[in-house]
Design a protein around this motif. Sequence first.
Motif, PDB file in Angstrom:
ATOM      1  N   LEU A 146       0.891  -1.091  -0.246  1.00  0.00           N
ATOM      2  CA  LEU A 146      -0.036  -0.113   0.061  1.00  0.00           C
ATOM      3  C   LEU A 146       1.051   1.659  -0.031  1.00  0.00           C
ATOM      4  O   LEU A 146       1.686   0.984   0.562  1.00  0.00           O
ATOM      5  CB  LEU A 146      -1.002   0.415   0.626  1.00  0.00           C
ATOM      6  N   VAL A 147       0.501   2.731  -0.449  1.00  0.00           N
ATOM      7  CA  VAL A 147       1.147   3.614  -0.269  1.00  0.00           C
ATOM      8  C   VAL A 147       1.168   4.658   0.013  1.00  0.00           C
ATOM      9  O   VAL A 147      -0.469   4.868   0.983  1.00  0.00           O
ATOM     10  CB  VAL A 147       0.433   4.219  -1.994  1.00  0.00           C
ATOM     11  N   PRO A 148       2.000   5.321   0.832  1.00  0.00           N
ATOM     12  CA  PRO A 148       1.802   5.783   2.085  1.00  0.00           C
ATOM     13  C   PRO A 148       1.113   7.305   1.814  1.00  0.00           C
ATOM     14  O   PRO A 148       1.731   7.723   0.804  1.00  0.00           O
ATOM     15  CB  PRO A 148       3.252   6.249   2.674  1.00  0.00           C
ATOM     16  N   VAL A 149       0.543   7.436   2.633  1.00  0.00           N
ATOM     17  CA  VAL A 149       0.013   8.528   1.934  1.00  0.00           C
ATOM     18  C   VAL A 149       0.525  10.324   3.513  1.00  0.00           C
ATOM     19  O   VAL A 149       0.887  11.272   3.109  1.00  0.00           O
ATOM     20  CB  VAL A 149      -1.641   8.909   2.938  1.00  0.00           C
ATOM     21  N   ASP A 150       0.644   9.953   5.070  1.00  0.00           N
ATOM     22  CA  ASP A 150       1.561  10.635   5.330  1.00  0.00           C
ATOM     23  C   ASP A 150       2.180   9.743   5.969  1.00  0.00           C
ATOM     24  O   ASP A 150       2.830   7.875   5.922  1.00  0.00           O
ATOM     25  CB  ASP A 150       0.483  11.712   6.128  1.00  0.00           C
ATOM     26  N   ALA A 151       3.194   9.828   7.486  1.00  0.00           N
ATOM     27  CA  ALA A 151       4.024   9.209   7.990  1.00  0.00           C
ATOM     28  C   ALA A 151       2.748   8.371   8.432  1.00  0.00           C
ATOM     29  O   ALA A 151       4.097   6.944   8.884  1.00  0.00           O
ATOM     30  CB  ALA A 151       4.596   9.627   9.225  1.00  0.00           C
ATOM     31  N   SER A 152       2.186   7.920   8.994  1.00  0.00           N
ATOM     32  CA  SER A 152       1.329   6.909  10.134  1.00  0.00           C
ATOM     33  C   SER A 152       0.179   6.720   8.993  1.00  0.00           C
ATOM     34  O   SER A 152      -0.731   6.183   9.610  1.00  0.00           O
ATOM     35  CB  SER A 152       1.196   7.578  10.883  1.00  0.00           C
ATOM     36  N   ALA A 153      -0.351   6.951   8.205  1.00  0.00           N
ATOM     37  CA  ALA A 153      -1.426   6.259   7.406  1.00  0.00           C
ATOM     38  C   ALA A 153      -1.478   6.061   5.964  1.00  0.00           C
ATOM     39  O   ALA A 153       0.318   6.296   5.107  1.00  0.00           O
ATOM     40  CB  ALA A 153      -2.058   7.685   7.441  1.00  0.00           C
ATOM     41  N   ARG A 154      -1.766   5.021   5.205  1.00  0.00           N
ATOM     42  CA  ARG A 154      -2.031   4.832   4.112  1.00  0.00           C
ATOM     43  C   ARG A 154      -3.239   4.386   3.417  1.00  0.00           C
ATOM     44  O   ARG A 154      -4.339   4.153   4.443  1.00  0.00           O
ATOM     45  CB  ARG A 154      -1.231   3.569   4.045  1.00  0.00           C
ATOM     46  N   THR A 191      -8.880   4.299   4.510  1.00  0.00           N
ATOM     47  CA  THR A 191      -7.555   4.853   5.377  1.00  0.00           C
ATOM     48  C   THR A 191      -7.302   3.464   6.555  1.00  0.00           C
ATOM     49  O   THR A 191      -8.035   3.306   7.447  1.00  0.00           O
ATOM     50  CB  THR A 191      -7.681   6.272   5.468  1.00  0.00           C
ATOM     51  N   LEU A 192      -5.743   3.405   6.225  1.00  0.00           N
ATOM     52  CA  LEU A 192      -5.084   2.645   7.581  1.00  0.00           C
ATOM     53  C   LEU A 192      -4.654   3.590   8.146  1.00  0.00           C
ATOM     54  O   LEU A 192      -3.137   3.986   7.606  1.00  0.00           O
ATOM     55  CB  LEU A 192      -4.975   1.438   6.859  1.00  0.00           C
TER      56      LEU A 192
END
Length: 259
Positions: free
Chosen positions: A13-21, A48-49
């Motif tokens: 999965l592609v990171p959205v920010d430092a703590s979420a995908r 969102t994970l």
Amino acid sequence: MRIVLPVLIAWALVPVDASARTVWRCLRDGTVSLSTAPEPGSQCSAQTLDDEAALLPNLWGSLGVFEGSLYRREQDGKRVYGTRELPGSVRLQAFTVTTPAHSAAHVGLGRIGKPRLDIYRHEFKVAARKTGIDEAWLRSIAHAESAYDASAVSDKGAVGVMQLMPSVIGDYGVDDPASAAQSILAGARHLKSLETRYGGDRILVAAAYNAGIGAVAQYSGVPPYAETREYVAKVSALYARYRKAMGQTARPLQLEPAR
């Protein structure tokens, strides 16, 4: 090689920010897949994970053990990973997903009582006509789920007249879960998909609506959850009452061909 869902997510999965995908949950022909981008030809919703959460969410929307393969494909000039084999996909490896063991079932918020045909007349007729679902059957589910309360919210997170779970809301493009018209139509479409899957066996349809497709598959029939067995009995009684109230032959749930 077999891997479990957390490993699959961490790798693909592609990171959205430092703590979420973000992962896309996609529905096609009654089957669910996960992808790092929306699948062409599927109904997809973004999930969102949170990497810092104690538990990962159940992205599959039902209970059980799922096996499949992870594929890589090129889409719009980007590398995309997903669990559905699409044209041009390359199979990378197999995976096993074990969803949480707890029951996601609920007994419903409506009590068995007299049929109500005076509420949402237009909405139920439109949904029944568009999907081919028996209106008496559709009303039985709504009665058992929410007692027709458009603002109802269950302790499992189901909302609206048809008590749709978040995954189903995404699958059927519901913009406003509190809209009776949207909830009833989405519920009817979901019931139609389940009737097709189970060959018209409304016992299994009711069980899957309550506990999820995965739970029905896991137990090869109605899951042994007290909530689900109570729910199926409630819906069966309501269906007979609604059929009678609508001038049809009253009968309990039974196996019948899907239309």
